[in-house]
Design a protein around this motif. Structure first.
Motif, PDB file in Angstrom:
ATOM      1  N   GLN A 166      -4.515  -5.171  -4.929  1.00 31.96           N
ATOM      2  CA  GLN A 166      -3.789  -6.428  -4.758  1.00 31.96           C
ATOM      3  C   GLN A 166      -4.671  -7.413  -3.996  1.00 31.96           C
ATOM      4  N   GLU A 180      -6.224  -5.023  -1.273  1.00 31.77           N
ATOM      5  CA  GLU A 180      -5.689  -3.785  -0.728  1.00 31.77           C
ATOM      6  C   GLU A 180      -5.618  -2.781  -1.868  1.00 31.77           C
ATOM      7  N   ALA A 181      -6.136  -1.591  -1.617  1.00 30.21           N
ATOM      8  CA  ALA A 181      -6.096  -0.525  -2.618  1.00 30.21           C
ATOM      9  C   ALA A 181      -4.760   0.198  -2.499  1.00 30.21           C
ATOM     10  N   LEU A 182      -4.050   0.327  -3.611  1.00 26.90           N
ATOM     11  CA  LEU A 182      -2.738   0.983  -3.599  1.00 26.90           C
ATOM     12  C   LEU A 182      -2.716   2.076  -4.660  1.00 26.90           C
ATOM     13  N   ILE A 239      -4.493   4.701   5.051  1.00 26.95           N
ATOM     14  CA  ILE A 239      -4.769   6.056   5.524  1.00 26.95           C
ATOM     15  C   ILE A 239      -3.486   6.645   6.102  1.00 26.95           C
ATOM     16  N   ALA A 240      -3.076   7.793   5.595  1.00 34.92           N
ATOM     17  CA  ALA A 240      -1.847   8.434   6.082  1.00 34.92           C
ATOM     18  C   ALA A 240      -2.106   9.102   7.435  1.00 34.92           C
ATOM     19  N   GLU A 270      -6.429   0.902   6.760  1.00 34.55           N
ATOM     20  CA  GLU A 270      -5.103   0.518   7.253  1.00 34.55           C
ATOM     21  C   GLU A 270      -4.361   1.750   7.757  1.00 34.55           C
ATOM     22  N   ASP A 300      -1.085  -1.469   9.921  1.00 30.35           N
ATOM     23  CA  ASP A 300      -0.203  -1.818   8.809  1.00 30.35           C
ATOM     24  C   ASP A 300       1.252  -1.891   9.279  1.00 30.35           C
ATOM     25  N   ASP A 301       2.063  -2.639   8.553  1.00 26.13           N
ATOM     26  CA  ASP A 301       3.502  -2.718   8.838  1.00 26.13           C
ATOM     27  C   ASP A 301       3.773  -3.038  10.302  1.00 26.13           C
ATOM     28  N   GLN A 324       6.166  -6.758   5.701  1.00 26.36           N
ATOM     29  CA  GLN A 324       6.729  -7.680   4.714  1.00 26.36           C
ATOM     30  C   GLN A 324       8.200  -8.007   4.953  1.00 26.36           C
ATOM     31  N   ILE A 359       4.236 -12.045   0.592  1.00 22.70           N
ATOM     32  CA  ILE A 359       4.491 -13.477   0.376  1.00 22.70           C
ATOM     33  C   ILE A 359       4.985 -13.656  -1.064  1.00 22.70           C
ATOM     34  N   PRO A 384      -0.245  -6.039  -7.454  1.00 25.20           N
ATOM     35  CA  PRO A 384      -1.358  -5.086  -7.553  1.00 25.20           C
ATOM     36  C   PRO A 384      -1.725  -4.886  -9.023  1.00 25.20           C
TER      37      PRO A 384
END
Ligand code: C2E
Ligand code: MG
Ligand code: MG
Length: 395
Positions: A166, A180-182, A239-240, A270, A300-301, A324, A359, A384
């Protein structure tokens, strides 16, 4: 009803607490008392076994109707409600019971056990001191988990983990500065399964390490490809929390950068706030090691977790991503707007970059520019997309 077999899994509620506060000697005595009470309820056909610290199994071989099973489960629960007298003192406890039936819901002994276990956990979830059958919705949940786990293993084995990208933009100029890689997983029908449905499972099963590595490798290779074509696009990889517990994680990242030839300043990792709330020293040294590779670290978040601000100064953090949910509500809810404003000014004070995610409307964009938020991503700009689509966009 044809004859069937019922298996009950009985677990003492909060036994660990009892054991820790009363001491192991009294803990042992309680287990003996529980066993005696169970034994006194059951007839000769019924098998009773202790299968773990505070777990018992009751196997009822020829169930004529489920109401039979109901009444046995109720008797078990009621008999535990009477206080246990140990060393002249009374103690109260309760049990949770999970029930599985052959052939109703299980066909093998192994299935009987796993299903009874799932039902027992459901009884705990519903407030303990009760019994619960393995039911259709549990069955549904269980099957869904199993099928996602299978999909995931398959995709990892056959290198079919997809990554979508994305675009992330400089809000004032509209220039694309990063992605951002998803991660994406496809089911048998080629439908996308949401990462929210399989990341937690990947963490529980340990598959997250292979999954995360695949995403990291693909993302670094993609950014290297863009850089080679003359586009400096920074790639942000999620990253988890579980990946952080892998002592080797930093080496893995260093090695991936080396193998793909991606300059480290084009990589961002992230992590969520909750991933940072573990062993402070360990996390700190992990983050410092990662930062010393030259990559950026994003939270993140931001705003949804513990939001302990102290770590922002103690950890080498470069970027805050405002969650978001605040962006979504900022135009209709003054509290959300205040949070966005506060996070943005906090980031500026601490010299951190700020990214707004989610956004969706022009009005979001305009407010964010006014607040001085530099970067953002969201459906208003782009969803994405696969690498090929982003390649085309760059051209
Ligand atoms: P996240 O890191 O906060 O990613 C942003 C999510 O918001 C993505 O969902 C993205 O598609 C979605 N999104 C972007 N713009 C908009 C918008 O304008 N409106 C709305 N409603 N949504 C938008 P996605 O791809 O489903 O990922 C969900 C979460 O799964 C991610 O949240 C992240 O926590 C996790 N995740 C995704 N990929 C990975 C991965 O490779 N590794 C790990 N560990 N977690 C991942
Ligand atoms: Mg993210
Ligand atoms: Mg996010």
């Amino acid at each position: 009803m044809k004859k069937s077999v019922a298996l009950m899994l009985i677990d003492i509620d909060h036994f660990k607490y009892l054991n820790d506060t009363l001491g192991h000697h009294k803990g042992d005595l309680i287990i003996k008392h529980v066993a005696n009470r169970l034994e006194s309820l059951l007839d000769l056909n019924t098998t009773l076994a202790r299968i773990g610290g505070d777990e018992f199994v009751v196997l009822i071989p020829d169930v004529k109707s489920t109401s039979n099973v109901d009444s046995i489960a109720l008797e078990i629960i009621n008999t535990m409600a009477m206080p246990f007298r140990i060393d002249c003192q009374d103690y109260n406890l309760s049990v949770s019971v999970g029930v599985s039936m052959n052939p109703n819901d299980s066909s093998t002994a192994e299935e009987l056990m796993t299903h009874a276990d799932a039902a027992m956990y459901r009884a705990k979830e519903q407030g303990r001191n009760r019994f619960c059958y393995y039911s259709d919705d549990l069955e549904h949940q269980f099957k869904q988990r199993q099928s996602i786990e299978k999909l995931l293993r398959n995709a990892i084995e056959h290198e079919e983990i997809d990554v979508y990208y994305q675009p992330k933009l400089a809000l004032a100029s509209g220039e694309i500065v990063g992605v951002e890689a998803l991660v994406r997983l496809r089911d048998e029908n080629n439908n996308l399964v949401s990462p929210l449905d399989f990341i937690p499972l990947a963490e529980e099963t340990g598959l997250i390490h292979a999954l995360g590595l695949s995403v990291l490798k693909q993302s670094c290779a993609a950014a290297k490809d863009w850089a080679d074509k003359g586009y400096k696009i920074k790639v942000a990889v999620n990253i988890a929390a579980k990946q952080f517990t892998d002592k080797n994680f930093c080496n893995t990242v260093a090695q991936t950068l080396q193998e793909t030839g991606l300059p480290s300043e084009l990589l961002e990792l992230e992590v969520t706030e909750s991933a940072l709330m573990h062993d402070f020293e360990e996390i700190k040294s992990m983050l410092n090691n990662l930062a010393s590779l030259g990559l950026a670290i994003a939270i993140d978040d931001f705003g949804t977790g513990y939001s302990s601000l102290s770590y922002l100064k103690l950890f080498p953090v470069d970027v805050l991503k405002i969650d978001q949910s605040f962006i979504r509500d900022m135009l209709t809810d003054t509290q959300s707007m205040d949070i966005v404003r506060t996070i943005t000014s906090l980031a500026h004070t601490l010299n951190l970059q700020i990214v707004a995610e989610g956004i969706e409307e022009k009005a979001h964009l305009e407010s964010l520019i006014e607040l001085g938020c530099e970067l953002g991503q969201g459906y208003y700009f782009y969803k994405p997309m696969p690498k090929e689509a982003f390649d085309a966009l760059l051209n």
